[in-house]
Motif scaffolding. Structure first.
Motif, short mmCIF file in Angstrom:
data_model
loop_
_atom_site.label_atom_id
_atom_site.label_comp_id
_atom_site.label_asym_id
_atom_site.label_seq_id
_atom_site.Cartn_x
_atom_site.Cartn_y
_atom_site.Cartn_z
N GLY A 174 0.76 -1.24 0.00
CA GLY A 174 0.00 0.00 0.00
C GLY A 174 0.79 1.28 0.00
N GLU A 175 2.10 1.21 -0.22
CA GLU A 175 2.91 2.42 -0.21
C GLU A 175 2.56 3.36 -1.36
N ALA A 176 2.25 2.81 -2.49
CA ALA A 176 1.89 3.61 -3.67
C ALA A 176 0.89 2.82 -4.50
N SER A 177 0.15 3.53 -5.30
CA SER A 177 -0.84 2.86 -6.16
C SER A 177 -0.43 2.96 -7.62
N PRO A 178 -0.48 1.84 -8.32
CA PRO A 178 -0.21 1.88 -9.75
C PRO A 178 -1.22 2.76 -10.47
N ALA A 179 -0.74 3.49 -11.46
CA ALA A 179 -1.62 4.37 -12.24
C ALA A 179 -1.09 4.47 -13.67
#
Length: 189
Positions: A174-179
């Motif tokens: 959950g550190e970053a979300s793919p986009a």
């Protein structure tokens, strides 16, 4: 005469790595919920993944990370233990997992259209970031009866599995979300 295409690299190697990742995630549960999908019939129209996408509530899906053909090193990305990601230039996922220390590089053969030929494309068509980690190196055993367990490089596969775990952790903790990057995914190219 042996006429059975066992598919040791395509794609028993990806399935084996995925099962190892599942075991590691059970041992140290991630922040995000993870669904482990071993789909079938990619070569017959990506039937297994299409069925899954029709059944699963996609509004909860953050990313599809696919693992395919991880049994042999690819000299074009540095050899043993090195991975490449399809569609690297299309989303923030490649740089995100490379920053986590995986050494993942862009697909060295974009003209082969692996981004649109693998199971990840079904998720992409639904707007979900979907990309494939691989070390497929265009070997002569691809789709042949000679794709046997004895042709795999198990030390490389272990190193690839470790890199895949780092990549997965970058997403599932959950550190970053793919986009998608602006203007992506462009499926017409």
């Amino acid at each position: 005469e042996d006429r059975i295409r066992n598919g040791a690299d395509d794609d028993a190697s990806g399935c084996a790595v995925l099962l190892e990742l599942a075991e590691a995630l059970v041992a140290e549960p991630p922040v995000r919920t993870v669904v482990i999908l071993l789909a079938t019939a990619e070569e017959q129209g990506i039937l297994g993944t299409r069925w899954f996408v029709e059944q699963f509530p996609l509004e909860r899906v953050v990313c599809n990370l696919n693992f395919e053909m991880l049994g042999r090193p690819d000299p074009e990305v540095g050899g043993a233990g090195k991975l490449w990601l399809t569609g690297y230039e299309r989303s923030n996922l490649g740089p995100m997992i490379a920053a986590a220390g995986t050494g993942v590089l862009a697909d060295p053969r974009p003209e082969q259209s692996f981004f649109t030929r693998s199971d990840n494309i079904v998720f992409v068509q639904e707007g979900i970031v979907g990309q494939t980690l691989s070390t497929y190196n265009m070997h002569r055993d691809y789709h042949q009866v000679t794709d046997e367990a004895g042709t795999l490089d198990y030390a490389h596969m272990e190193a690839a599995a470790r890199a895949c775990l780092v990549a997965v952790r970058a997403v599932v903790d959950g550190e970053a979300s793919p986009a998608w990057l602006p203007g992506e995914p462009k499926l017409g190219r």
